[in-house]
Enzyme design. Structure first.
Site, PDB file in Angstrom:
ATOM      1  N   LYS A  38    -142.175   8.017  -9.107  1.00  0.00           N
ATOM      2  CA  LYS A  38    -141.339   6.976  -9.723  1.00  0.00           C
ATOM      3  C   LYS A  38    -140.066   7.684 -10.188  1.00  0.00           C
ATOM      4  CE  LYS A  38    -140.878   2.805 -11.866  1.00  0.00           C
ATOM      5  NZ  LYS A  38    -140.992   1.471 -11.225  1.00  0.00           N
ATOM      6  N   GLY A 120    -137.176  -2.307 -10.346  1.00  0.00           N
ATOM      7  CA  GLY A 120    -136.538  -3.593 -10.096  1.00  0.00           C
ATOM      8  C   GLY A 120    -136.709  -4.014  -8.653  1.00  0.00           C
TER       9      GLY A 120
END
Length: 237
Positions: A38, A120
């Site tokens: 991530k 997102g």
């Protein structure tokens, strides 16, 4: 050689992390070693180790290899807002060389699969005219799309697919995920997307209470949901 994939979503809050963890569980059950990455996260709590993002923590704990948190999530901001705004408020800039270095470091671990999870939606702005999707295109990562099955999902899914193709990237699969209460006419929407999206349908994950719960509940739910996915198309790449 490590096969890397980029996991994107049709919007924020569509369950990218839960689907990524479910994919990691399914890949592990198929005999593949897998780690998650991530690179950029916003929304974190301060711990004695520094800022910790829950999504990155889940990827860390679903991996086959023990990694320090900062290897999984090198760039993290406290407020749960768009990363480029969080960076500006912190008087920082998002350094994509950090993202690339972290990616190359994880490739060097020698695992079978590396799942890189975005933040997102697909066109995540990073400031200074940069988008995370530009880095994905530079790295030439095959993309897995998580479709949040809620009102507007058809439009969002088709626009995201179109943008991925415009970047010269291959959409290698998509997952239908119900991030909350299952929508009306769910089967009809999945049927439409299955014929409209030019990529394999990897499966449908139903609304699961555990997916919205505490850390251990999410881990257990991801393991349970792994049986809902057909990862065969990913294994042949």
């Amino acid at each position: 050689m490590t096969q890397a994939f980029f996991v994107t979503g049709t919007d924020t809050e569509v369950g990218k992390t839960f689907v990524s963890c479910t994919l990691m569980q399914a890949l592990g059950q198929a005999g593949k070693s897998v780690i998650g990455y991530k690179p950029i996260a916003a929304g974190a709590e301060l711990s004695h180790h520094g800022l910790i993002n829950d999504d990155a923590l889940l990827l860390q704990h679903n991996g086959s290899v023990e990694l320090p948190y900062e290897a999984v999530n090198p760039i993290v901001f406290a407020p749960p807002i768009a990363p480029h705004i969080a960076a500006a408020k912190a008087q920082q800039s998002i350094n994509m060389s950090v993202v690339e270095q972290g990616y190359q470091h994880l490739l060097g671990k020698g695992c079978d699969t590396l799942l890189v999870e975005g933040a997102g939606g697909w066109r995540l702005p990073l400031g200074n005219g940069q988008y995370l999707s530009d880095w994905v295109a530079q790295a030439q990562l095959p993309v897995i799309m998580v479709v949040g099955m809620k009102l507007g999902c058809l439009n969002h899914a088709l626009l995201t697919e179109q943008s991925i193709a415009s970047a010269g990237l291959k959409l290698v699969g998509w997952v239908a995920n119900s991030p909350g209460v299952e929508q009306d006419f769910l089967a009809d929407n999945i049927a439409y997307l299955t014929q409209a999206i030019d990529a394999p349908f990897l499966g449908q994950i139903p609304a699961m209470a555990g997916a919205q719960g505490e850390f251990d509940d999410i881990m257990a739910a991801a393991k349970q949901a792994s049986s809902q996915l057909d990862i065969t198309p990913l294994l042949s790449i």
